[in-house]
Design an enzyme around this catalytic site. Structure first.
Site, PDB file in Angstrom:
ATOM      1  N   LYS A 151      20.059 -12.510  43.567  1.00 46.55           N
ATOM      2  CA  LYS A 151      19.282 -13.304  42.612  1.00 46.55           C
ATOM      3  C   LYS A 151      20.190 -13.865  41.525  1.00 46.55           C
ATOM      4  CE  LYS A 151      15.122 -10.825  43.785  1.00 46.55           C
ATOM      5  NZ  LYS A 151      14.159  -9.762  43.523  1.00 46.55           N
ATOM      6  N   GLN A 153      12.919  -5.527  39.119  1.00 45.04           N
ATOM      7  CA  GLN A 153      13.139  -5.253  40.545  1.00 45.04           C
ATOM      8  C   GLN A 153      12.353  -4.010  40.968  1.00 45.04           C
ATOM      9  OE1 GLN A 153      14.939  -7.254  42.722  1.00 45.04           O
ATOM     10  NE2 GLN A 153      14.096  -5.882  44.266  1.00 45.04           N
ATOM     11  N   ASP A 167       7.744 -13.555  39.432  1.00 50.43           N
ATOM     12  CA  ASP A 167       7.443 -12.955  40.741  1.00 50.43           C
ATOM     13  C   ASP A 167       6.003 -13.270  41.177  1.00 50.43           C
ATOM     14  OD1 ASP A 167       9.496 -11.687  42.087  1.00 50.43           O
ATOM     15  OD2 ASP A 167       9.387  -9.849  40.881  1.00 50.43           O
TER      16      ASP A 167
END
Ligand code: NDP
Length: 282
Positions: A52, A96, A119
């Site tokens: 990422k 995460q 997200d």
């Protein structure tokens, strides 16, 4: 021979388009910043986080890395998120997953400001997705829609079967396919006669988390097969939820693992970071 749906190439195309947009935004004095939080040192998470960060660098998005120890108390993580929510110079916040057991994942997801939730997991964004309002789309299913569209695979009016109903893949996938006017069936562990259901599919999306479970007897001849699964095998190679070698000769199109859905997830995260500017303006 089936069409190989090339997620690597399509994701590279999307990242190049975003790079150009980010360049234009910078020229207009707007910079995008993504905060990436990792708790603990799970090796798979470290690989995802590094990918990422690399993608951010490529596209021109500033990334801030927060690496917290495994035993970080929940309150400490929530306090960091609160601080990032308030910062005007932070556009996206990504925590995460998975998180260590002392931290409640749902509480963390809900603590992220919905307009920074790149997200797309916050209930506000999930609701927006369901009723078709502006919001962040979850990266993996949104990436699959892009992959289908950019590979010339029509969705409208076609039978779409999604195997798996998780909050991050199966459920949002089914809603996005519905939005694209597919006729959608969602299968799961309690589905009776799964093969009969999956054999109806013109587009079969598999997110079951079981290595190579889907063999050719689950697949209609000529179907497009999208494999979301990622598993590391004993020989250290990756495989998906679909038995690629077995299914490829009978299907019309298929995503490989690696190089299919995986790279699209990161490209769509970059897309959401750019999109965050619009959501934060309104
Ligand atoms: P989950 O484990 O959360 O969900 C699995 C789903 O599959 C559940 O809905 C479950 O049904 C269903 N299922 C399990 N066994 C069967 C069965 N035998 N028959 C029918 N349905 C079954 O997984 P995720 O959705 O999070 O992930 C799925 C896979 O995708 C994993 O391999 C994961 O690593 C990968 N993944 C890849 C990403 C990428 O970027 N490439 C991103 C996210 C995930 P029930 O609800 O009834 O239990």
């Amino acid at each position: 021979m089936a069409q190989k749906i090339d997620g690597k190439a399509v994701s590279a195309q999307i990242k190049d388009e975003l790079k150009e947009k980010v360049r234009e935004l910078k020229a207009a004095g707007k910079e995008i910043t993504l905060a990436v939080i990792q708790v603990g040192e799970d090796p798979a998470s470290t690989v995802y986080v590094n990918n990422k960060k690399k993608a951010c660098e490529y596209v021109g998005i500033r990334s801030l890395a927060y690496e917290l120890p495994e035993d970080t108390p929940e309150a400490e993580l929530l306090a960091l998120i609160e601080e990032l929510n308030a910062r005007k110079d932070v556009n996206g916040i990504l925590v995460q997953l998975p998180l260590p057991p002392q931290i409640d994942e749902n509480k963390v997801i809900k603590s992220i400001s919905p307009v920074k939730d790149v997200d797309g997991f916050h209930p506000w964004n999930v609701g927006a997705l369901c009723i078709g309002e502006p919001g962040f789309l979850p990266c993996t299913p949104a990436g699959i829609i892009q992959l289908l569209k950019r590979s010339g695979i029509a969705i409208e009016g076609r039978e779409c079967v999604v195997v798996g109903r998780s909050n991050i893949v199966g459920k949002p996938m089914s809603i996005l396919l519905l939005r694209e006017n597919g006729t959608v069936t969602v299968a799961h562990s309690r589905t009776k006669d799964l093969k009969a259901v999956t054999k109806r599919a013109d587009i079969l999306v598999v997110a079951v988390g079981k290595p190579r479970m889907i063999t050719r007897d689950y697949v209609k001849e000529g179907a497009a097969v999208i494999d979301v699964g990622v598993h590391r095998m004993e020989n250290n190679k990756l495989c998906g939820d679909v038995d690629y070698e077995d299914v490829e000769p009978v299907c019309g199109a298929i995503t490989p693992v690696p190089g299919g859905v995986g790279p699209m997830t990161i490209a769509m995260l970059m897309h959401n970071c750019v999109e965050s500017l619009h959501l934060q303006e309104n």
